[in-house]
Design a protein around this motif. Sequence first.
Motif, PDB file in Angstrom:
ATOM      1  N   GLY A  76       0.827  -1.210   0.000  1.00  0.00           N
ATOM      2  CA  GLY A  76       0.000   0.000   0.000  1.00  0.00           C
ATOM      3  C   GLY A  76       0.854   1.250   0.000  1.00  0.00           C
ATOM      4  N   VAL A 132       2.268   1.790  -3.500  1.00  0.00           N
ATOM      5  CA  VAL A 132       1.305   2.226  -4.515  1.00  0.00           C
ATOM      6  C   VAL A 132       0.758   3.611  -4.191  1.00  0.00           C
ATOM      7  CG1 VAL A 132      -0.948   1.707  -5.543  1.00  0.00           C
ATOM      8  CG2 VAL A 132       0.703  -0.115  -5.156  1.00  0.00           C
ATOM      9  N   PHE A 133       0.358   3.829  -2.949  1.00  0.00           N
ATOM     10  CA  PHE A 133      -0.330   5.065  -2.605  1.00  0.00           C
ATOM     11  C   PHE A 133       0.550   6.072  -1.871  1.00  0.00           C
ATOM     12  CE2 PHE A 133      -3.620   1.711  -2.623  1.00  0.00           C
ATOM     13  CZ  PHE A 133      -4.352   2.169  -3.695  1.00  0.00           C
ATOM     14  N   GLY A 134       1.803   5.825  -1.717  1.00  0.00           N
ATOM     15  CA  GLY A 134       2.681   6.722  -0.976  1.00  0.00           C
ATOM     16  C   GLY A 134       2.938   8.012  -1.733  1.00  0.00           C
ATOM     17  N   ASP A 135       3.575   8.975  -1.048  1.00  0.00           N
ATOM     18  CA  ASP A 135       3.878  10.274  -1.639  1.00  0.00           C
ATOM     19  C   ASP A 135       4.996  10.114  -2.656  1.00  0.00           C
ATOM     20  OD1 ASP A 135       3.943  12.949  -2.154  1.00  0.00           O
ATOM     21  OD2 ASP A 135       5.098  13.467  -0.354  1.00  0.00           O
ATOM     22  N   LYS A 136       4.703  10.465  -3.927  1.00  0.00           N
ATOM     23  CA  LYS A 136       5.691  10.290  -4.991  1.00  0.00           C
ATOM     24  C   LYS A 136       6.125  11.628  -5.571  1.00  0.00           C
ATOM     25  CE  LYS A 136       3.976   5.782  -6.252  1.00  0.00           C
ATOM     26  NZ  LYS A 136       3.356   4.959  -7.239  1.00  0.00           N
TER      27      LYS A 136
END
Length: 188
Positions: free
Chosen positions: A17, A20-24
Motif C-alpha cells: 500500500g 502504490v499510494f505513498g507520496d511520490k
Amino acid sequence: MKPRHLAMGAALLVAAGLAVFGDKRPESDVAEPVARAPQAPPAQQARVVAVAAPTARAAAQGEPTILALEERARLIGDDGEAIGARGQVFGTQDWNPPPPPAPKAQPPQAPQPAPAPSAPPLPFAYMGKAVGDGAWEVFLTRGEQTYIVRTKTVIDGTYRVDAIAPPVMTLTYLPLNQVQQLNIGVLD
C-alpha cells in the motif's frame, strides 16, 4: 495458518500500500554543495604542528588533548603504502622453524684408510638338496647353469664347499679366503 504467517501477510499488504499510494512528489529543496577552504599541497600539510600541549588541568578534567602531527612519509612511506613491522603493508608470516646454524669449519682430517676387501654376495640360488651315498648333495643355480655340489667341491675356481650341514652350507671365497654361508633349509 499460524499467527506469524498472518503478521507477515499484514506487513506485506502495508508495504504494498505504501508503494502504490505513498507520496511520490519530487523534493523541491535542492542540496547545495558545501564550500570548503582550499587545501595546501601534501608537503605543506605534513609540516602542520598542533599548538596546544597537554596540560595537567586538561588531563584532570578528562578533556581530549591534541598531539603533534607526524609527517606522512614517516607514517606510510614515500610510495604511499603503509609500512608494517617488516616494511610491508601485509607482512608474511613464516611458521617454519629457522634453519639450523651452519656447522663450524673443522680442520681437515687425515683420509680414512680404505676398507678391507670383502667377498661379494653369493651368486648362487638354492634349488634343493638330497642325500646320496651317505653324503649331502646340494643343487645350486647361477644364471642358467645348474651345479650339483658336495663337500670339498670347487665351483669355477672361486668357491669351495667346506661343509653341508642343514640348515646352512659353508663356502669359502678362494681369492680372499673368506667364509660365507648359504641357507639351504632344515632336514626334510
